[in-house]
Write a protein that holds these residues in place. Structure first.
Motif, PDB file in Angstrom:
ATOM      1  N   ASP A 121      38.223  37.170  56.460  1.00 53.72           N
ATOM      2  CA  ASP A 121      38.696  36.096  55.765  1.00 53.72           C
ATOM      3  C   ASP A 121      39.945  36.404  55.222  1.00 53.72           C
ATOM      4  O   ASP A 121      40.975  35.620  55.461  1.00 53.72           O
ATOM      5  CB  ASP A 121      37.618  35.756  54.463  1.00 53.72           C
ATOM      6  CG  ASP A 121      36.694  34.810  54.945  1.00 53.72           C
ATOM      7  OD1 ASP A 121      36.609  34.421  56.142  1.00 53.72           O
ATOM      8  OD2 ASP A 121      35.566  34.704  54.228  1.00 53.72           O
ATOM      9  N   VAL A 122      40.210  37.625  54.487  1.00 53.01           N
ATOM     10  CA  VAL A 122      41.398  37.853  54.140  1.00 53.01           C
ATOM     11  C   VAL A 122      42.487  38.076  55.437  1.00 53.01           C
ATOM     12  O   VAL A 122      43.789  37.584  55.397  1.00 53.01           O
ATOM     13  CB  VAL A 122      41.563  39.463  53.637  1.00 53.01           C
ATOM     14  CG1 VAL A 122      42.972  39.476  52.675  1.00 53.01           C
ATOM     15  CG2 VAL A 122      40.386  39.492  52.538  1.00 53.01           C
ATOM     16  N   LEU A 123      42.026  38.327  56.672  1.00 50.89           N
ATOM     17  CA  LEU A 123      43.087  38.526  57.676  1.00 50.89           C
ATOM     18  C   LEU A 123      43.003  37.369  58.504  1.00 50.89           C
ATOM     19  O   LEU A 123      43.775  37.137  59.485  1.00 50.89           O
ATOM     20  CB  LEU A 123      42.344  39.849  58.525  1.00 50.89           C
ATOM     21  CG  LEU A 123      42.731  41.281  57.975  1.00 50.89           C
ATOM     22  CD1 LEU A 123      41.720  42.069  58.642  1.00 50.89           C
ATOM     23  CD2 LEU A 123      44.177  41.633  57.981  1.00 50.89           C
ATOM     24  N   GLY A 124      42.254  36.208  58.187  1.00 51.44           N
ATOM     25  CA  GLY A 124      42.087  35.004  58.931  1.00 51.44           C
ATOM     26  C   GLY A 124      41.559  35.583  60.408  1.00 51.44           C
ATOM     27  O   GLY A 124      42.066  34.941  61.436  1.00 51.44           O
ATOM     28  N   ALA A 125      40.703  36.447  60.335  1.00 53.49           N
ATOM     29  CA  ALA A 125      40.132  37.049  61.702  1.00 53.49           C
ATOM     30  C   ALA A 125      38.865  36.325  62.021  1.00 53.49           C
ATOM     31  O   ALA A 125      38.145  35.855  61.280  1.00 53.49           O
ATOM     32  CB  ALA A 125      40.003  38.465  61.600  1.00 53.49           C
ATOM     33  N   ALA A 126      38.611  36.523  63.484  1.00 54.56           N
ATOM     34  CA  ALA A 126      37.251  36.238  63.718  1.00 54.56           C
ATOM     35  C   ALA A 126      36.083  37.386  63.418  1.00 54.56           C
ATOM     36  O   ALA A 126      36.829  38.668  63.171  1.00 54.56           O
ATOM     37  CB  ALA A 126      37.146  35.918  65.281  1.00 54.56           C
ATOM     38  N   VAL A 127      34.968  36.929  63.605  1.00 54.06           N
ATOM     39  CA  VAL A 127      33.885  38.138  63.054  1.00 54.06           C
ATOM     40  C   VAL A 127      33.228  38.457  64.180  1.00 54.06           C
ATOM     41  O   VAL A 127      32.538  37.728  64.923  1.00 54.06           O
ATOM     42  CB  VAL A 127      32.930  37.702  62.069  1.00 54.06           C
ATOM     43  CG1 VAL A 127      32.149  38.775  61.658  1.00 54.06           C
ATOM     44  CG2 VAL A 127      33.682  37.067  61.059  1.00 54.06           C
ATOM     45  N   GLY A 128      33.173  39.979  64.402  1.00 54.96           N
ATOM     46  CA  GLY A 128      32.332  40.537  65.603  1.00 54.96           C
ATOM     47  C   GLY A 128      31.166  41.254  64.940  1.00 54.96           C
ATOM     48  O   GLY A 128      31.304  41.666  63.778  1.00 54.96           O
ATOM     49  N   ALA A 129      30.286  41.731  66.170  1.00 54.86           N
ATOM     50  CA  ALA A 129      28.990  42.744  65.756  1.00 54.86           C
ATOM     51  C   ALA A 129      28.682  43.373  66.729  1.00 54.86           C
ATOM     52  O   ALA A 129      29.049  43.280  68.107  1.00 54.86           O
ATOM     53  CB  ALA A 129      27.979  41.957  65.146  1.00 54.86           C
ATOM     54  N   SER A 130      28.304  44.771  66.428  1.00 49.70           N
ATOM     55  CA  SER A 130      27.679  45.467  67.622  1.00 49.70           C
ATOM     56  C   SER A 130      26.240  44.947  67.923  1.00 49.70           C
ATOM     57  O   SER A 130      25.778  43.914  66.860  1.00 49.70           O
ATOM     58  CB  SER A 130      27.374  46.957  67.148  1.00 49.70           C
ATOM     59  OG  SER A 130      26.409  46.972  66.110  1.00 49.70           O
ATOM     60  N   ARG A 131      25.792  45.320  69.018  1.00 54.62           N
ATOM     61  CA  ARG A 131      24.402  44.852  69.175  1.00 54.62           C
ATOM     62  C   ARG A 131      23.427  44.939  68.297  1.00 54.62           C
ATOM     63  O   ARG A 131      22.344  44.431  67.905  1.00 54.62           O
ATOM     64  CB  ARG A 131      24.032  45.241  70.818  1.00 54.62           C
ATOM     65  CG  ARG A 131      22.655  44.766  71.154  1.00 54.62           C
ATOM     66  CD  ARG A 131      22.377  44.844  72.576  1.00 54.62           C
ATOM     67  NE  ARG A 131      21.084  44.895  73.077  1.00 54.62           N
ATOM     68  CZ  ARG A 131      20.681  45.144  74.055  1.00 54.62           C
ATOM     69  NH1 ARG A 131      21.553  45.016  75.126  1.00 54.62           N
ATOM     70  NH2 ARG A 131      19.442  45.504  74.487  1.00 54.62           N
ATOM     71  N   ALA A 132      23.361  46.415  67.823  1.00 51.00           N
ATOM     72  CA  ALA A 132      22.409  47.145  66.844  1.00 51.00           C
ATOM     73  C   ALA A 132      22.419  46.075  65.520  1.00 51.00           C
ATOM     74  O   ALA A 132      21.509  45.764  65.045  1.00 51.00           O
ATOM     75  CB  ALA A 132      22.701  48.421  66.609  1.00 51.00           C
ATOM     76  N   ALA A 133      23.735  45.625  65.143  1.00 49.41           N
ATOM     77  CA  ALA A 133      23.837  44.786  63.873  1.00 49.41           C
ATOM     78  C   ALA A 133      23.287  43.422  64.421  1.00 49.41           C
ATOM     79  O   ALA A 133      22.394  42.726  63.299  1.00 49.41           O
ATOM     80  CB  ALA A 133      25.206  44.711  63.621  1.00 49.41           C
ATOM     81  N   VAL A 134      23.383  42.878  65.405  1.00 57.16           N
ATOM     82  CA  VAL A 134      22.886  41.322  65.912  1.00 57.16           C
ATOM     83  C   VAL A 134      21.174  41.506  66.086  1.00 57.16           C
ATOM     84  O   VAL A 134      20.421  40.938  65.463  1.00 57.16           O
ATOM     85  CB  VAL A 134      23.319  40.939  67.374  1.00 57.16           C
ATOM     86  CG1 VAL A 134      22.370  39.893  67.755  1.00 57.16           C
ATOM     87  CG2 VAL A 134      24.754  40.735  67.005  1.00 57.16           C
ATOM     88  N   ASP A 135      20.699  42.979  66.469  1.00 58.79           N
ATOM     89  CA  ASP A 135      19.240  42.937  66.695  1.00 58.79           C
ATOM     90  C   ASP A 135      18.768  43.002  65.512  1.00 58.79           C
ATOM     91  O   ASP A 135      17.505  42.746  65.475  1.00 58.79           O
ATOM     92  CB  ASP A 135      19.032  44.291  67.565  1.00 58.79           C
ATOM     93  CG  ASP A 135      19.382  44.083  69.021  1.00 58.79           C
ATOM     94  OD1 ASP A 135      19.452  42.821  69.362  1.00 58.79           O
ATOM     95  OD2 ASP A 135      19.190  45.021  69.688  1.00 58.79           O
ATOM     96  N   ALA A 136      19.158  43.544  64.485  1.00 64.14           N
ATOM     97  CA  ALA A 136      18.788  43.937  63.034  1.00 64.14           C
ATOM     98  C   ALA A 136      18.936  42.531  62.373  1.00 64.14           C
ATOM     99  O   ALA A 136      18.399  42.329  61.201  1.00 64.14           O
ATOM    100  CB  ALA A 136      19.445  44.972  62.303  1.00 64.14           C
ATOM    101  N   GLU A 137      19.493  41.450  62.878  1.00 65.80           N
ATOM    102  CA  GLU A 137      19.623  40.179  62.450  1.00 65.80           C
ATOM    103  C   GLU A 137      20.706  40.041  61.206  1.00 65.80           C
ATOM    104  O   GLU A 137      20.724  39.167  60.334  1.00 65.80           O
ATOM    105  CB  GLU A 137      18.404  39.595  61.899  1.00 65.80           C
ATOM    106  CG  GLU A 137      17.567  39.291  63.253  1.00 65.80           C
ATOM    107  CD  GLU A 137      16.084  38.576  62.984  1.00 65.80           C
ATOM    108  OE1 GLU A 137      15.956  38.288  61.963  1.00 65.80           O
ATOM    109  OE2 GLU A 137      15.518  38.412  63.888  1.00 65.80           O
ATOM    110  N   TYR A 138      21.633  40.987  61.162  1.00 63.02           N
ATOM    111  CA  TYR A 138      22.812  40.840  59.945  1.00 63.02           C
ATOM    112  C   TYR A 138      23.964  39.972  60.347  1.00 63.02           C
ATOM    113  O   TYR A 138      24.683  39.381  59.620  1.00 63.02           O
ATOM    114  CB  TYR A 138      23.330  42.335  60.051  1.00 63.02           C
ATOM    115  CG  TYR A 138      22.445  43.398  59.724  1.00 63.02           C
ATOM    116  CD1 TYR A 138      21.331  43.341  58.851  1.00 63.02           C
ATOM    117  CD2 TYR A 138      22.827  44.758  60.020  1.00 63.02           C
ATOM    118  CE1 TYR A 138      20.390  44.308  58.865  1.00 63.02           C
ATOM    119  CE2 TYR A 138      22.073  45.986  59.581  1.00 63.02           C
ATOM    120  CZ  TYR A 138      20.760  45.625  59.060  1.00 63.02           C
ATOM    121  OH  TYR A 138      19.943  46.595  58.681  1.00 63.02           O
ATOM    122  N   ALA A 139      23.832  39.837  61.794  1.00 65.90           N
ATOM    123  CA  ALA A 139      24.865  38.938  62.391  1.00 65.90           C
ATOM    124  C   ALA A 139      24.079  38.050  63.414  1.00 65.90           C
ATOM    125  O   ALA A 139      23.334  38.523  64.267  1.00 65.90           O
ATOM    126  CB  ALA A 139      26.041  39.636  62.929  1.00 65.90           C
TER     127      ALA A 139
END
Ligand SMILES: Cc1cc2nc3c(=O)[nH]c(=O)nc-3n(C[C@H](O)[C@H](O)[C@H](O)COP(=O)(O)OP(=O)(O)OC[C@H]3O[C@@H](n4cnc5c(N)ncnc54)[C@H](O)[C@@H]3O)c2cc1C
Length: 325
Positions: free
Chosen positions: A229-247
């Motif tokens: 948000d501070v950088l006006g950026a998009a958010v990405g994630a690793s697959r492990a973060a997605v699999d863990a349902e953090y993203a």
């Protein structure tokens, strides 16, 4: 057969997404480098397709064709393939070119099968009129593939091509009226979009990505989303973060996620597995924050910070916030 390229240009009834401008750029490069005689753009859709067609008239194409039909208002592979095939009855392109995105992956094999044409997918470079470079094995190998059939179908990787720039004189635009049957065996029910003020991952200039080291969805919000948000950026994630349902799933970057090439990619608490690197290594500047100095992400990073993310990210956010005000 005249040597014409037919570029499939996606539109959402209002505008032409950035990815389609990369498709046009790729088609222009192919035409110029390998002496194709013409480049025709094709748009399929419902209301608004004509307006979208007008928007691409000054990008250097020789002609823009569009098909407006209520059955094409929302994307259904069977209806789109049917419309495409009808268009191909009136046009005999040597190359059909499209973007290697979800739609291109779904639609183009149907077109290659219909044309009995060889297909090269996810192309990043044109070697000559029939040979193409494409990454394989999570980007660890660059293969040169040759399509030996007279007609060819090619999908291009968005991050490998700049966006085309308008400014050429406007080319003719023509509506093709074709009849497609509603009985395609598939019926459109609903389309649920995720509304976000954030830039689209594949189109963003800046991306902040987080790994499984964030340990919870709340932390992902508190550290990764806040930094983005501070950088006006998009958010990405690793697959492990997605699999863990953090993203959510559509934030995944990598071999089985999105392929991105922003100006700035910040990987936070991501180890740098080859499958992740395959999706972000073309980024212009890569910054990695990881507490393990041996983490493979540092091999591709332009700037590396060996630090605990729980300490480094809040500091970064407060410095960036202060510098903004
Ligand atoms: C067929 C296949 C396809 C795949 N496709 C993808 C894909 O598209 N995208 C993808 O990302 N992965 C993909 N993977 C998974 C990939 O192999 C890795 O498992 C995954 O990328 C690891 O995610 P990670 O970096 O979050 O987790 P880990 O590998 O567990 O790394 C966590 C990192 O966080 C660091 N860390 C921990 N705590 C902190 C802290 N407090 N501060 C700073 N750093 C910290 C650690 O040092 C470590 O480097 C795929 C795997 C397979 C087999």
């Amino acid at each position: 057969m005249s040597r014409v390229i037919l570029a499939y240009i996606e539109n959402n009834g209002v505008e032409v997404p950035k990815g389609s401008l990369s498709t046009i750029q790729a088609a222009l490069l192919l035409k110029k480098a390998h002496n194709y005689s013409g480049l025709v753009g094709l748009l399929l859709g419902g209301d608004g397709t004509e307006e979208a067609a007008k928007k691409v008239a000054a990008f250097g194409l020789d002609e823009v064709l569009y098909v407006k039909n209520n059955l094409l208002k929302t994307y259904l592979a069977t209806n789109y393939a049917l419309a495409f095939k009808k268009v191909l009855e009136t046009l005999a392109p040597t190359v059909v070119l499209a973007l290697a995105d979800t739609r291109g992956r779904d639609l183009m094999p149907r077109i290659s099968q219909h044309l009995d044409a060889g297909q090269a997918s996810d192309v990043i470079e044109f070697v000559d009129g029939g040979r193409f470079k494409r990454p394989m094995y999570a980007g660890n190998v660059l293969a040169t593939v040759e399509i030996t059939t007279a007609r060819k179908v090619v999908t291009v990787r968005q991050s490998a091509f700049d966006v085309a720039k308008s400014g050429a004189s406007e080319c003719p635009i023509r509506e093709l009226s074709i009849d497609i049957s509603a009985d395609s065996g598939m019926e459109f029910l609903s389309f649920d979009t995720v509304k976000s003020a954030r830039p689209q991952l594949v189109e963003a200039d800046r991306i902040v990505s987080g790994g499984v080291s964030l340990k919870s969805k709340e932390n992902f919000e508190k550290y990764i989303v806040a930094l983005a948000d501070v950088l006006g950026a998009a958010v990405g994630a690793s697959r492990a973060a997605v699999d863990a349902e953090y993203a959510p799933n559509d934030w995944q970057v990598g071999q089985t996620g999105k392929i991105v090439a922003p100006k700035l990619y910040i990987a936070v608490g991501i180890s740098g597995a080859i499958q992740h690197i395959a999706g972000m290594k073309s980024s212009k500047t890569i910054v990695a924050i990881n507490k393990d100095p041996e983490a493979p992400i540092f091999d591709v990073a332009d700037y590396g910070l060996v630090a605990d993310l729980y300490q480094a990210v809040p500091e970064l956010i407060s410095v960036l916030t202060a510098s903004k005000s």
